[in-house]
Enzyme design. Structure first.
Site, PDB file in Angstrom:
ATOM      1  CE  LYS A   1      -2.431  -1.478   3.856  1.00  0.00           C
ATOM      2  NZ  LYS A   1      -1.020  -2.513   4.346  1.00  0.00           N
ATOM      3  CB  SER A   2       3.307   2.668   2.111  1.00  0.00           C
ATOM      4  OG  SER A   2       2.415   2.541   2.999  1.00  0.00           O
TER       5      SER A   2
ATOM      6  N   GLY B   1      -1.919  -1.654   7.690  1.00  0.00           N
ATOM      7  CA  GLY B   1      -2.376  -2.941   7.323  1.00  0.00           C
ATOM      8  C   GLY B   1      -3.613  -3.469   7.943  1.00  0.00           C
TER       9      GLY B   1
ATOM     10  N   GLY C   1      10.491   9.033  17.605  1.00  0.00           N
ATOM     11  CA  GLY C   1      11.247   9.759  18.352  1.00  0.00           C
ATOM     12  C   GLY C   1      12.875   9.260  18.319  1.00  0.00           C
TER      13      GLY C   1
ATOM     14  CB  SER D   1      18.271  19.477 -12.573  1.00  0.00           C
ATOM     15  OG  SER D   1      18.166  19.231 -13.675  1.00  0.00           O
TER      16      SER D   1
ATOM     17  CB  ALA E   1      22.633  19.662 -13.342  1.00  0.00           C
TER      18      ALA E   1
ATOM     19  CE  LYS F   1      21.248  16.159 -25.200  1.00  0.00           C
ATOM     20  NZ  LYS F   1      21.157  15.830 -23.975  1.00  0.00           N
TER      21      LYS F   1
ATOM     22  CB  THR G   1      22.470  12.195 -23.345  1.00  0.00           C
ATOM     23  OG1 THR G   1      23.523  13.012 -23.478  1.00  0.00           O
ATOM     24  CG2 THR G   1      21.137  11.893 -23.049  1.00  0.00           C
TER      25      THR G   1
END
Length: 821
Positions: free
Chosen positions: A17-18, A61, A236, A488, A617, A668, A725
């Site tokens: 789910k997450s 859950g 914590g 960027s 970048a 390119k 690239t």
């Protein structure tokens, strides 16, 4: 997010789910771990898809018989999310098959009377989509087979969600003041979640006497004294040595890492300490973390109701805490009790005050008067007959406040005198709760002895703005150069200029984006972890951005026309416009310099240039040795820009072949997409080498017909840029191609992420341009057809490998008519 439709993701533990939530939110908002039951408190994120906006909710859950101490509360939160949702997404594990818990969760969804979609997750292999068929037994309609981890099928799920959203008028995006983001941090079990629940007025977060109940960063909105706040609950934070040696394992390390990362998002941190335990060494470490990140700080002494009090107890307690760390002398302290509600609202009042203080700007004249007063109160230090001279100061940033002091010799600034100056400035101007950055710089034109270097002293500084002070000069801008575009590459260019000592403007189109970059001093979506130089002034004011005489455009090629049309009223004939866009305009098939000349017909042609080459970048911003090529423009203009950019980290060559340099940089990207598709199909180095070599032949053929010099394509903007690239994971075109080759829909891949995949629109334009010029571009055509979903990647390979035989150099025309534009 108020008033938007809600979509809740539900299901038993560990079905993904997450992971699905993160994929839909397009960021790692939720903590993902192999251990079941990681998610406890519901997480929310706003999603936009196909023109509709909605809130997606990640839930814990669903396991009513779970043995975890907080299992009952987790199930209760799932029921709350179901009750508030408009659409439910029931996530199941296609590899494990249908389970009893899946059936129970489906029954709960059915009883709620909501629209329900079944997402059969973990179908990583498209050939195993039949695994989803088992879930027809749930009686909730057609299951959607997907892989949340790889993104396959998520677009189909989003389409189905949008089709089921309730009709109605969505509220417009919030255009009001930015909410104050407050991270609530502290050691385990100091009452962070309880404090937030008390501030919200309801049990938003799961609480338990057991330490470590909160694992993820959970955002909650509230309003206090007419101001909006976002409260960030965090796990914590124990000492690093205890985390590494503890039983929490990797999960605790990830939780602590996310808690500390929340400080980068926050304007203010509420550090909770346990009144019964006092201010500990770990609390001191957390104060240091807040100070290093640069967000504001409020100290909340929780559980104050448990302290036995006598006359002067509070004052003695406060004095002892403030003496533990220098910053705490200026930090607001609130003595509260989350259990009883005593003074908890004062924590938000203090957070709002610290936020305002951190955003305060001190006029330069006022600041320099204060610095002169400080020097009169305490004489600056000297060493071997040389005395420190503070020539002037200027505030260059807010949140946190950053003040640059220009002096004759930075080595003369002793830390004790710097501490004195900070105390003096705080006494004058406040900045309560906020770290203060005093940056010492040697003033250009002064030698190390503290005397003017040359026959005359520097001109008197005037009109500072945004952190940059320029000398008086009639008609001269306050900045030398502006970088247009805060992606960027634009950010990397600005950092490169700042590292060379040039103070640039960095223009971002959206005001909220500019504000976030200026506040965080980091461009998080594009270059996370890179702290911006204080010399960079970020703005969204286009008129301000067009003050400097040199403009470096770092914009996607398809947006250049719109920007130029908006900017032409402020662009002056003396402006030098250097673009770094690598693409062809789809509608007109024009190169970017042609677009600029079309929108700015009266602008001198010799003042429009392009900067290209193999420049990731991510590497330029780290100072990795790199090379670029500058093309177009008059020779003296070229030399001026070359001198502006070039140093030992970035070597800049010049070229008079504007057509070739622009075409090489644009095309390119198309070939890199093809290489990525090849990688995604599982092919190897042979295929990539063939695509690079034959792709370069295509680029050279088209370039020759458009009047480019063929040797240009063997240079930096041709072969150099193509190799970088088509082989580097820094390349967004290569990454997009790999995802498409692995089976994801091109339309889905191209919509993802903040970065533009320039090769996609350029492929379409290149094919049309080739048809107009009578030039064969088989690789570009195959990539275009894959992106248009006319053929599959494997069909594209078959079409290329099945072409008629020919010689390697056949049709490689090295001479052609000059481009008439």
């Amino acid at each position: 997010m108020k008033g938007l439709p809600r979509v809740a993701i539900v299901g038993r533990p560990n079905v993904g789910k997450s992971t699905l939530f993160n994929r839909m939110a397009r960021r790692r908002a939720a903590l993902v771990h192999d251990e079941p039951g990681v998610t406890r408190d519901p997480l929310e994120a706003e999603v936009e898809w196909a023109g509709r906006r909605f809130v997606v909710v990640d839930t814990g859950g669903y396991d009513p018989r779970g043995e975890a101490p907080v299992a009952v509360q987790v199930v209760g939160k799932v029921h709350e999310a179901i009750a508030r949702a408009d659409v439910l997404v029931l996530v199941v594990d296609a590899q494990q098959g249908l389970t009893g818990l899946d059936a129970e969760a489906a029954e709960q969804a059915r009883r709620a009377g909501r629209r329900v979609l079944v997402a059969a997750n973990k179908v990583d292999d498209p050939a195993r989509s039949d695994l989803a068929a088992e879930f027809y037994r749930l009686g909730l309609g057609d299951p959607v087979a997907l892989s949340a981890e790889h993104g396959r099928g998520v677009g189909d799920l989003l389409d189905a969600i949008v089709a089921r959203l309730p009709e109605g008028v969505e509220p417009p995006p919030d255009q009001g003041l930015e909410p104050v983001r407050v991270a609530v941090i502290g050691r385990p079990n100091v009452g962070k979640s309880s404090l937030i629940n008390r501030l919200l007025g309801y049990e938003r977060l799961i609480t338990s006497p057991e330490a470590g109940t909160t694992r993820d960063v959970v955002d909650s909105r509230c309003r206090h004294e007419g101001r909006d706040f976002v409260l960030l609950d965090t796990a914590g934070i124990r000492r690093r040595s205890r985390v590494l040696a503890g039983t929490g394992g990797d999960l605790e390390r990830v939780s602590v890492s996310k808690a500390l990362a929340s400080l980068k998002r926050a304007h203010v941190a509420l550090l909770l300490i346990d009144a019964m335990e006092g201010f500990t060494d770990q609390d001191r470490r957390l104060v240091r973390q807040v100070e290093q990140v640069g967000c504001g700080l409020v100290l909340v002494v929780n559980k104050w109701d448990l302290v036995e009090k006598q006359t002067g107890t509070l004052e003695r307690y406060e004095k002892g805490v403030r003496s533990a760390y220098p910053l705490l002398e200026w930090v607001p302290m609130v003595f509260a009790s989350a259990a009883t509600g005593q003074r908890v609202r004062q924590a938000l009042t203090a957070a709002g005050y610290v936020y305002e203080q951190a955003g305060m700007r001190v006029p330069t004249a006022t600041l320099n008067a204060s610095l002169q007063a400080a020097a009169a109160l305490r004489q600056p230090p000297s060493h071997k007959g040389r005395r420190l001279k503070i020539l002037y100061g200027t505030q260059v940033a807010i949140r946190p406040p950053q003040i640059v002091l220009f002096v004759n010799d930075p080595d003369l600034v002793h830390f004790s005198y710097q501490r004195f100056l900070e105390r003096h400035l705080r006494a004058q101007f406040g900045f309560a709760g906020s770290p203060m950055r005093l940056i010492v710089r040697a003033r250009e034109g002064w030698d190390r002895r503290g005397a003017p270097a040359g026959p005359a002293a520097p001109p008197r500084p005037t009109r500072p703005q945004g952190g940059i002070t320029m000398a008086e000069s009639p008609g001269r801008s306050r900045w030398t150069v502006a970088v247009i575009g805060a992606g960027s590459w634009g950010t990397a260019l600005a950092m490169h200029l700042a590292d060379r000592g040039t103070a640039p403007l960095l223009w971002a189109r959206r005001p909220e984006r500019a504000g976030e970059i200026a506040r965080l001093r980091e461009n998080t979506p594009y270059l996370p972890g890179i702290t911006l130089s204080p010399l960079i002034h970020v703005t969204s004011d286009l008129e301000e951005a067009l003050e400097p005489p040199i403009l470096l455009l770092a914009l996607p090629a398809q947006t250049v026309r719109a920007w130029a049309e908006r900017a032409r009223g402020w662009i002056r004939p003396e402006h030098v416009v250097v673009h770094g866009s690598k693409g062809l305009e789809v509608g007109t098939l024009l190169r970017v310099s042609q677009v600029l000349r079309q929108v700015l017909p009266d602008h001198p042609e010799g003042r429009i240039l392009t900067l290209s080459g193999p420049n990731h970048a991510e590497e330029v911003v780290r100072g990795v040795p790199s090379t670029s090529v500058l093309a177009g423009g008059d020779p003296d203009v070229q030399a001026r820009v070359q001198q502006l950019l070039m140093d030992r980290r970035l070597r800049v060559y010049t070229s008079d072949d504007l057509v070739g340099v622009e075409l090489g940089g644009a095309l390119k990207n198309v070939i890199a997409l093809g290489c990525g598709i090849s990688d995604g199909l599982g092919y190897g180095d042979n295929t990539r080498a063939a695509l690079i070599t034959r792709g370069l032949a295509e680029i050279r053929r088209l370039g020759a017909q458009m009047g480019a010099h063929p040797f240009t394509f063997s240079g930096l903007s041709g072969l150099g840029d193509l190799v970088a690239t088509a082989t580097s994971l820094h390349s967004r075109n290569l990454r997009a191609g790999r995802a498409i080759g692995a089976g994801r829909r091109p339309s889905e891949v191209l919509r993802e992420g903040p970065m533009v995949v320039e090769g996609a629109p350029t492929a379409h334009a290149a094919v049309r341009l080739g048809e107009q010029r009578g030039v064969e571009l088989p690789i570009a055509t195959a990539v275009h057809r894959v992106l248009s979903e006319e053929i599959t990647p494997r069909e594209a390979v078959d079409s290329l490998m099945g072409r008629d035989p020919r010689g390697e150099l056949e049709a490689l025309d090295l001479a052609g008519p000059k481009d008439d534009l």
